[in-house]
Design a protein around this motif. Structure first.
Motif, PDB file in Angstrom:
ATOM      1  N   GLU A 125       0.822  -1.099  -0.085  1.00 26.10           N
ATOM      2  CA  GLU A 125       0.026   0.018   0.000  1.00 26.10           C
ATOM      3  C   GLU A 125       0.912   1.227  -0.168  1.00 26.10           C
ATOM      4  N   TYR A 126       2.245   1.210   0.461  1.00 24.19           N
ATOM      5  CA  TYR A 126       3.076   2.473   0.508  1.00 24.19           C
ATOM      6  C   TYR A 126       4.135   2.087  -0.567  1.00 24.19           C
ATOM      7  N   LEU A 150       3.823   6.306  -3.362  1.00 28.67           N
ATOM      8  CA  LEU A 150       3.349   7.363  -2.828  1.00 28.67           C
ATOM      9  C   LEU A 150       2.765   8.486  -3.648  1.00 28.67           C
ATOM     10  N   LYS A 188      -0.645  10.030   3.059  1.00 27.88           N
ATOM     11  CA  LYS A 188       0.685   9.446   2.250  1.00 27.88           C
ATOM     12  C   LYS A 188       1.114  10.841   1.494  1.00 27.88           C
ATOM     13  N   LEU A 217       3.644  11.803   4.121  1.00 28.36           N
ATOM     14  CA  LEU A 217       4.704  10.953   4.219  1.00 28.36           C
ATOM     15  C   LEU A 217       5.852  11.148   2.848  1.00 28.36           C
ATOM     16  N   SER A 218       5.260  11.403   1.830  1.00 28.78           N
ATOM     17  CA  SER A 218       5.909  11.675   0.807  1.00 28.78           C
ATOM     18  C   SER A 218       6.927  12.899   0.759  1.00 28.78           C
ATOM     19  N   GLU A 258       4.596   2.722   8.891  1.00 26.88           N
ATOM     20  CA  GLU A 258       4.148   3.450   7.727  1.00 26.88           C
ATOM     21  C   GLU A 258       5.268   4.387   7.259  1.00 26.88           C
ATOM     22  N   THR A 284       8.278   1.983   5.912  1.00 26.87           N
ATOM     23  CA  THR A 284       7.666   1.550   4.450  1.00 26.87           C
ATOM     24  C   THR A 284       7.784   2.684   3.478  1.00 26.87           C
ATOM     25  N   SER A 285       7.343   4.027   3.874  1.00 29.23           N
ATOM     26  CA  SER A 285       7.399   5.068   2.763  1.00 29.23           C
ATOM     27  C   SER A 285       8.837   5.505   2.625  1.00 29.23           C
TER      28      SER A 285
END
Length: 382
Positions: free
Chosen positions: A182-183, A186, A274, A277-278, A298, A301-302
């Motif tokens: 899912e990540y 991004l 997201k 995080l990006s 999260e 993983t990002s």
């Protein structure tokens, strides 16, 4: 198997809801059935429900639920009518009505309790008189009666032993996990910065979590003040709902004239999260107590460099992989770590690579979900 999860399944509750979501998706894929029984307050936003699962909402019963967490007559009534339909009753957390109600009704289901870090010394000391009362009334006895106690790490193992006074045979260490894919892709960089008027030359420190004292905000805020003195282009983003510490945070911002350097952006979900995080240069969570921080996973993983305390629920893994800057629980230590990551790009990239390796090797939900399913099956009742 027919599985019933009991948890306040809302965005505000954070990690446990996400853990149930990811686990349920994998369990459904394998052909099992899953329901989620959730006490709700009017106006609360429920977490997304995996396709094929069922969310059963029951109203919290006030004013009792204001003092006894998650108390709900509707929950009890549902269990009384339907509990015999389930093979597994999985209770998430302790100290609340949802971890008591299934034991009040005769049934033949496997009874599972996930501690979620709630026997940590810091957590036990918070509202201690209530927890002492619950301990006397039922909590120790019910942990002993559970067919399975899921814990996430060896620290939590010691917490349970300290609380019960013995090591229960029904306890197993299974870490939580997440859907890593899912990540994998991004949103493009710049979207979050544009929304919040953050310049491309500013270094973004991202905090995601409830605005609660236990998250270490009393350490992070003065630490950021120290960072700001040396790196005036740094900016701190606090992303999360108020959970008792927003007014103190706002007072700190005003007192130190940091209104353009610390931004409270509320709770971020889905794409907004997201995007943050990006655009983040660093993720920070100097928490005093976590069961197992999905927010940290999260971020890792990002591929965002992270600064955390060892209380995030998998400190032993972080040490093994050198996957994050592990801060002591004081503001000077947090400031030192923030500056180290922001000023040393090579170090930050090393953390990112190590953390991603740690997550992919240990916390893929496909692996973790199967471990828990196997534990369900080992119990003779199934």
């Amino acid at each position: 198997m027919r599985i019933l999860n009991i948890c306040a399944y809302t965005w505000a509750i954070g990690g446990p809801a996400r853990i149930i979501y990811d686990h349920t998706n994998e369990v459904l894929r394998q052909g099992h059935q899953v329901d989620i029984l959730s006490p709700m307050t009017p106006g609360e936003k429920s977490y997304p429900v995996p396709e094929g699962a069922r969310l059963i909402e029951c109203a919290r019963t006030t004013p009792v639920s204001n003092y006894y967490r998650e108390f709900s007559i509707g929950m009890y009534q549902y269990l009384k009518t339907h509990i015999t339909e389930y093979d597994v009753i999985h209770m998430h957390g302790i100290w609340h009505f949802g971890s008591l109600a299934p034991f009040l009704i005769p049934n033949h289901a496997v009874m599972v309790i996930t501690i979620h870090g709630l026997l940590d010394k810091w957590a036990v000391a918070h509202s201690k008189w209530k927890k002492d009362l619950v301990t006397i009334l039922y909590q120790k006895r019910l942990l002993g009666k559970a067919d399975l106690i899921q814990i996430n790490n060896t620290d939590e193992q010691q917490d349970v032993i300290r609380y019960l006074g013995y090591e229960p045979k029904n306890m197993v260490i299974i870490p939580n996990g997440m859907k890593l894919s899912e990540y994998a892709n991004l949103p493009k960089k710049g979207l979050f910065r544009n929304k919040h008027q953050i310049g491309t030359d500013q270094q973004v420190i991202l905090f995601m979590g409830r605005l609660n004292i236990k998250k270490g905000l009393d350490l992070l805020l003065p630490a950021f003040l120290k960072v700001h003195e040396k790196l005036p282009n740094a900016i701190l983003i606090l992303a999360g709902p108020d959970d008792g510490y927003q007014s103190e945070t706002e007072d700190f911002i005003q007192k130190n004239n940091l209104g353009n350097k610390i931004k409270l952006v509320g709770m971020l979900t889905d794409t907004d999260k997201k995007e943050a995080l990006s655009d983040a240069d660093l993720f920070v969570l100097p928490s005093y107590s976590e069961g197992f921080s999905i927010a940290v996973l999260e971020a890792m993983t990002s591929k965002v460099a992270t600064l955390v305390s060892d209380r995030v629920g998998f400190g032993d893994y972080i040490r093994k992989y050198n996957a994050a800057y592990l801060t002591p629980l004081n503001s000077d230590g947090v400031a030192k770590g923030l500056l180290k990551i922001l000023q040393d790009q090579d170090y930050a990239e090393t953390l990112v690579k190590s953390a991603y390796k740690m997550v992919t090797e240990n916390f893929d939900i496909k692996v973790v979900a199967n471990q828990l399913l196997e534990e369900y099956k080992k119990i003779k009742k199934i």
